[in-house]
Design a protein around this motif. Structure first.
Motif, mmCIF file in Angstrom:
data_model
loop_
_atom_site.group_PDB
_atom_site.id
_atom_site.type_symbol
_atom_site.label_atom_id
_atom_site.label_comp_id
_atom_site.label_asym_id
_atom_site.label_seq_id
_atom_site.Cartn_x
_atom_site.Cartn_y
_atom_site.Cartn_z
ATOM 1 N N CYS A 114 -4.322 1.063 0.385
ATOM 2 C CA CYS A 114 -3.715 -0.135 0.967
ATOM 3 C C CYS A 114 -4.447 -1.352 0.443
ATOM 4 C CB CYS A 114 -3.810 -0.089 2.488
ATOM 5 S SG CYS A 114 -3.363 -1.651 3.274
ATOM 6 N N ILE A 115 -3.722 -2.278 -0.175
ATOM 7 C CA ILE A 115 -4.382 -3.491 -0.665
ATOM 8 C C ILE A 115 -4.237 -4.638 0.336
ATOM 9 C CG2 ILE A 115 -4.222 -2.884 -3.105
ATOM 10 C CD1 ILE A 115 -1.797 -4.804 -3.258
ATOM 11 N N CYS A 133 -1.814 -6.210 1.523
ATOM 12 C CA CYS A 133 -0.990 -7.317 1.061
ATOM 13 C C CYS A 133 -0.185 -7.928 2.196
ATOM 14 C CB CYS A 133 -0.046 -6.844 -0.038
ATOM 15 S SG CYS A 133 1.153 -5.646 0.554
ATOM 16 N N GLY A 134 -0.048 -7.184 3.305
ATOM 17 C CA GLY A 134 0.661 -7.741 4.450
ATOM 18 C C GLY A 134 2.171 -7.689 4.334
ATOM 19 N N CYS A 180 4.126 -5.108 4.550
ATOM 20 C CA CYS A 180 4.697 -4.264 5.603
ATOM 21 C C CYS A 180 4.731 -5.015 6.926
ATOM 22 C CB CYS A 180 3.912 -2.960 5.740
ATOM 23 S SG CYS A 180 2.147 -3.184 6.057
ATOM 24 N N CYS A 234 6.075 -1.342 0.468
ATOM 25 C CA CYS A 234 4.638 -1.146 0.195
ATOM 26 C C CYS A 234 4.372 -0.930 -1.292
ATOM 27 C CB CYS A 234 4.099 0.050 0.979
ATOM 28 S SG CYS A 234 2.373 0.383 0.586
#
Ligand code: SF4
Ligand code: SF4
Lengths: 440, 332
Positions: A367-368, A370-371, A373, A416
């Motif tokens: 998970c990076i 990135c927000g 989701c 995602c």
């Protein structure tokens, strides 16, 4: 049209991919050699078989009786001989009990089917008729319609919303029905309204279906039914999102639409209700979009329930290329099938075929944060955080973060960039919590 | 019909996926930084190019080596190491010696990223950690600024001060701002001033930022709240005493504000995930930046401000969650 399209928070715009089938009029799919009627075609207790091998049945005959309140009977979708009552592949992925019929080719209706007259439309008799005819929500949830139409007295319903959004990519069945049979839909809508006692009525249709909006608008012209154009956004047709877009009401967490005073019905359900009440004919067919890059000629088909998927693909000219994935329903919420022997059931609205080259399982990455989701989640929960806890078996924390509010729309997984199967973990966590609740 | 049942994939929905992958995001940010890289080479010549190349190659090599030693699968292809390299270079002076740039690359990738588990797990922006470590350990080399020499070789460039450094010195010595002409602001805007590689051209940075918005890589929340709070807070001080405090416009075009606001603070891994949190984060960055610029010991505060807010990210994430759907009081 000057009306401002309505919408909800979150969601996204997957390519709609409807062009392949949108302009194809609904065709009647020929009968297959074998009809498989699963006894489980709705949420709630499965039906109880009431025919035996060797019996001959007529079209519309009950072959499985309802068990309990949240249940409806299942019917033979053509006339013929019962050749087996046994477990067969089911869309859920398991083998479940089904009544197997070999059609006799005469397609003979039962002669005791009768509709209700204009003077027989009391709420109770309509509900009984819908139950007897096996009407369930055709938008995918397959909840028995007569149950939805029986709200407890402390939860009055003042608003009826008819769902014509059809926000899943690829699917065009609701669209075709709105174009081809608006009167049948409106008749169903009026029957609902009669049972509920004069609610406000809205028909919500996504703006990318201007032809359908026009047709339904014209059909509603002399009534007080409001046609509401909706922003094109997935999941615009999800019950809670639709209610919010149209009425500004939020269904409370853990609650049902009736807690917001609303009943939502899909356009196809409305049409099926009209058929059942006017003719007494049970729900034995379904309109399906057969589409995707993996099928030779995408079509909208009127299909008898119990028709094996294999037969639908034949009716559409067979596969195009090497089939890789077969999905019952739309690409966002449908279920992948492992067998072409699975029959069409009442809840199915589409059959989607992807080729081998369309299925490329990319590896999952970290998970990076990135927000993405978070910003697409219509439930406005935090998929990434919830999944981090769920993967650590901390389901209690996941629950306090609102995992049960997830509507499983799949937006988070779709967007995602790290290919994390978020909604899959969320489903597992929800399952674990529900199991705990049942045991407690 | 062939027997296809055996070759069908089974997986949970959804069955389609957005095109954008992690690698694509990293690559897009790299593309967005290319104008700034080009401008820095234009103004500072070959030394700038060297710093860029050493940092990039150093980061990629450090990532590959590190993953190999740790026995994990290789990840440098995801582009995040190369991106860190470029960001690091853009945060260094053009005269940075090659060994210092290389050291920075190793600090960024090994200490600030891989020790925590690699991409996605690092709490602080790796390029900024490296920059601050170098700044504290090698203050002399890290504050030697070449004067820009547009189009020239840059090899014989003069040493100069950055506008922010000039301001700090003047205010400390005289309690007054140095005198400015409006023409300088234009120079600062296109990049004709002393400073780190990536600080110098507001124009190039804005071009990159527009690309990032267009590609939907970043949202407005962090940059707008960051820049907005610098302008507002800086503006308040300026209104109170314009002789002592610089104008908001000066804050905007000098130092690393734009680079920081569009490219460093928006680093996804180290900033909050929800829009509300992003605004709190951006505002915090802006406030701390102004306070350091006006009252701190360093002329420039952007790096420290972002690192400080990175540290607050978990806390912000915890308290700034979106209001869940279904918790609104019922409307009639
Ligand atoms: S979309 Fe994927 S990578 Fe981005 S925050 Fe959510 S889980 Fe992490
Ligand atoms: S968490 Fe649930 S509701 Fe939110 S985007 Fe994912 S699937 Fe949809």
């Amino acid at each position: 049209m000057s009306r401002k399209p309505k919408t909800f928070h979150g969601g996204l715009h997957p390519p709609d991919s409807k062009a392949a089938s949108a302009d194809k009029a609904v065709e009647i799919c020929p009968l297959p050699d074998e009809i498989i009627i699963p006894l489980s075609q709705h949420i709630g207790a499965p039906a109880e078989p009431c025919v035996a091998v060797g019996d001959s049945v007529c079209r519309g005959q009950v072959v499985g009786e309802a068990r309990g309140f949240v249940s409806v009977p299942v019917h033979a979708s053509t006339s013929g001989e019962v050749v087996a009552v046994e477990a067969r592949p089911h869309p859920s992925g398991r083998d479940l009990p089904a009544v197997v019929i070999r059609p006799d080719g005469r397609d003979q209706w039962c002669d005791d089917l009768r509709g209700l007259g204009e003077d027989e439309l009391a709420a109770e008799s309509v509900r009984n008729k819908l139950c007897a005819c096996g009407i369930v929500g055709l938008g995918g949830a397959t909840f028995p319609t007569h149950v939805k139409l029986s709200p407890p007295p402390e939860k009055p319903i003042d608003t009826l919303i008819i769902n014509g959004a059809e926000c899943e990519p690829y699917l065009t069945t609701d669209y075709r029905l709105m174009l081809e049979d608006p009167e049948q839909i409106l008749d169903g809508v009026r029957l609902f309204a009669g049972v509920l006692g004069r609610p406000r009525i809205f028909i919500g249709i996504e703006e990318n279906k201007p032809a359908a909006i026009k047709v339904i608008d014209a059909a509603c012209a002399s009534s007080d039914i409001e046609v509401v154009p909706l922003r094109v956004k997935y999941p615009q047709g999800a019950e809670k999102q639709l209610i919010y877009a149209i009425t500004g009401r939020e269904v409370p967490s853990g609650g049902l639409p009736m807690d917001a005073g609303v009943l939502v019905q899909n356009v196809r359900t409305a049409a099926a209700v009209s058929v059942a009440v006017r003719t007494g004919q049970p729900l034995i067919e379904q309109v399906l979009t057969v589409t995707g890059p993996g099928v030779a000629e995408p079509k909208n088909l009127r299909v008898r329930i119990g028709t094996p998927l294999r037969h639908l693909i034949d009716a559409c000219g067979g596969f195009n290329g090497e089939p890789g994935k077969i999905i019952l329903g739309g690409p966002m919420m449908g279920t992948a099938q492992l067998s072409l022997d699975v029959p069409v059931t009442r809840g199915a609205g589409g059959l989607l075929i992807f080729r081998q080259e369309d299925v490329d399982p990319r590896p999952e990455g970290p998970c990076i944060r990135c927000g993405r989701c978070v910003s697409v989640c219509p439930a406005r929960i935090l998929p990434t955080t919830i999944v981090a806890y769920a993967r650590n078996d901390q389901v209690e924390t996941a629950e306090t973060l609102g995992v049960l509010d997830c509507i499983e729309c799949g937006c988070c997984t779709y967007i995602c960039p790290s290919m994390i199967p978020l909604v899959q973990f969320i489903r597992q966590a929800k399952g674990a919590i529900m199991a705990q609740k049942r045991n407690a | 019909m062939p027997d296809v049942d055996k070759q069908l994939y089974l997986s949970s929905s959804p069955h389609i996926h957005a095109e954008q992958t992690t690698g694509a995001i990293m690559r897009a940010v790299i593309y967005a930084l290319l104008p700034a890289c080009a401008v820095s080479v234009y103004f500072f010549g070959l030394p700038a190019l060297w710093v860029l190349l050493v940092c990039m190659a150093g980061c990629v090599a450090a990532e590959a080596l590190c993953r190999k030693i740790m026995g994990r699968e290789q990840t440098w292809r995801d582009g995040s190491a190369a991106l860190t390299g470029i960001l690091l270079a853009l945060n260094l002076p053009p005269s940075t010696p090659w060994w210092l740039a290389l050291l920075g690359a190793v600090v960024a990738v090994v200490v600030a990223k891989q020790i925590f588990g690699g991409l996605g797990y690092n709490p602080f922006n790796p390029a900024l950690v490296a920059r601050v470590v170098l700044l504290i350990s090698f203050p002399v080399q890290m504050t030697r600024w070449s004067a820009p020499s547009p189009g020239g070789s840059g090899l014989d460039a003069l040493t100069t001060a950055t506008p922010l450094g000039e301001m700090k010195t003047a205010v400390m010595l005289t309690g007054q701002l140095p005198s400015h002409s409006g023409a300088q602001t234009v120079d600062y805007f296109v990049g004709n001033m002393g400073g780190c590689l990536g600080e110098v051209s507001a124009l190039a940075l804005l071009a990159g930022a527009i690309y990032l918005f267009w590609k939907r890589i970043i949202t407005w929340h962090i940059p707008l709240s960051f820049i907005g709070s610098v302008v507002v807070l800086g503006g308040i001080f300026w209104l109170v005493d314009p002789a002592r405090y610089p104008s908001p416009l000066f804050h905007l075009v000098t130092g690393g504000l734009l680079l920081g606001a569009f490219f460093m603070a928006t680093d996804m891994v180290t900033s909050p995930v929800a829009p509300v949190g992003m605004i709190v984060f951006g505002t915090g960055c802006g406030v701390v930046t102004v306070l350091i610029r006006l009252f701190g010991g360093y002329p420039e505060g952007v790096s420290f401000a972002i690192l400080l807010m990175n540290a607050a990210t978990p806390l912000i994430d915890r308290y700034c969650r979106p209001r869940k759907f279904g918790y609104m009081p019922r409307k009639a």
